[in-house]
Motif scaffolding. Structure first.
Motif, PDB file in Angstrom:
ATOM      1  N   LEU A  83     -47.430 -25.987  43.419  1.00 26.13           N
ATOM      2  CA  LEU A  83     -48.453 -26.972  43.768  1.00 26.13           C
ATOM      3  C   LEU A  83     -49.656 -26.909  42.827  1.00 26.13           C
ATOM      4  O   LEU A  83     -50.184 -27.940  42.407  1.00 26.13           O
ATOM      5  N   SER A 101     -49.014 -28.483  39.578  1.00 28.47           N
ATOM      6  CA  SER A 101     -49.059 -29.949  39.690  1.00 28.47           C
ATOM      7  C   SER A 101     -50.498 -30.466  39.702  1.00 28.47           C
ATOM      8  O   SER A 101     -50.721 -31.658  39.878  1.00 28.47           O
ATOM      9  N   LEU A 127     -52.925 -29.612  41.887  1.00 28.52           N
ATOM     10  CA  LEU A 127     -53.522 -29.773  43.213  1.00 28.52           C
ATOM     11  C   LEU A 127     -54.553 -28.680  43.492  1.00 28.52           C
ATOM     12  O   LEU A 127     -54.309 -27.504  43.243  1.00 28.52           O
ATOM     13  N   ILE A 162     -54.134 -29.144  48.851  1.00 28.12           N
ATOM     14  CA  ILE A 162     -52.959 -28.448  49.387  1.00 28.12           C
ATOM     15  C   ILE A 162     -53.082 -28.293  50.900  1.00 28.12           C
ATOM     16  O   ILE A 162     -52.134 -28.551  51.643  1.00 28.12           O
ATOM     17  N   PHE A 180     -49.072 -28.932  53.234  1.00 24.77           N
ATOM     18  CA  PHE A 180     -47.902 -28.354  52.593  1.00 24.77           C
ATOM     19  C   PHE A 180     -47.721 -26.936  53.120  1.00 24.77           C
ATOM     20  O   PHE A 180     -48.695 -26.231  53.363  1.00 24.77           O
ATOM     21  N   LEU A 227     -43.026 -30.943  52.514  1.00 19.75           N
ATOM     22  CA  LEU A 227     -43.946 -31.999  52.115  1.00 19.75           C
ATOM     23  C   LEU A 227     -44.039 -32.993  53.270  1.00 19.75           C
ATOM     24  O   LEU A 227     -43.252 -33.935  53.354  1.00 19.75           O
ATOM     25  N   LYS A 265     -46.194 -34.904  45.227  1.00 16.56           N
ATOM     26  CA  LYS A 265     -47.207 -34.087  44.546  1.00 16.56           C
ATOM     27  C   LYS A 265     -48.032 -34.937  43.583  1.00 16.56           C
ATOM     28  O   LYS A 265     -49.255 -34.771  43.508  1.00 16.56           O
TER      29      LYS A 265
END
Length: 179
Positions: free
Chosen positions: A32, A35, A37, A42, A47, A74, A142
């Motif tokens: 995550l 990506s 985030l 998050i 998540f 998710l 994401k």
């Protein structure tokens, strides 16, 4: 975007990073964070890592969850910001073989025999429904969360091919005809 829904205290810790670390495996945190985030995104996206194969079987309507290993869950939300009951996607640590001709593993799993849904990041509903606001469309939960994180209204699609009409299968079991 506000972090008003993020718990600050209690048994999960005192901030978004502590909450995320209590909910997720290190592997899923790394995924995550890679990506783009933030800890707040998050936590707001709810998540989490699921280790229990029985619970995963129930969520995804599968019988092989014991082979998947831990899964990054998710959750999906409606435009009012409520979590959608009965629909969640999962990214398993041990992806099962794909059903397509190329045999690539299925990186993300949706519940079996349930219609695909659009992904609305938690808290993005008002922005998405605002007729005076531009909306981005992207592939993946994401990516959608990352776009919403910078304040852009966004709708995520589970996958490009997920939105095409189902084609009839030929004698070899493969889809036939035009997409």
């Amino acid at each position: 975007m506000s972090d008003a829904g993020i718990p600050v205290g209690g048994r999960e810790g005192s901030g978004p990073e502590a909450v995320a670390r209590a909910r997720l495996s290190e592997k899923h945190i790394a995924d995550l964070r890679a990506s783009g985030l933030s800890w707040e995104t998050i936590v707001q996206g709810e998540f989490r890592t699921l280790h229990d194969p029985k619970a995963l079987n129930a969520l995804l309507k599968r019988r092989d969850a014991s082979r998947l290993g831990p899964c990054l869950l998710l959750p999906y939300f409606d435009l009012d910001g409520r979590q959608v009951v009965g629909y969640v996607r999962a990214k398993p640590d041990n992806a099962p073989p794909g059903k397509k001709e190329d045999g690539k593993p299925a990186k993300y799993l949706s519940p079996a025999r349930v219609a695909i849904r659009a992904y609305f990041p938690a808290g993005a509903g008002t922005a998405i429904l605002d007729p005076g606001r531009a909306i981005a469309v992207t592939e993946g939960e994401k990516k959608a969360a990352a776009v919403w994180q910078v304040g852009t209204a966004v709708v995520g699609l589970a996958g490009v091919e997920c939105w095409s009409k189902r084609r009839p299968k030929g004698a070899d079991g493969r889809a036939q005809g035009r997409r």
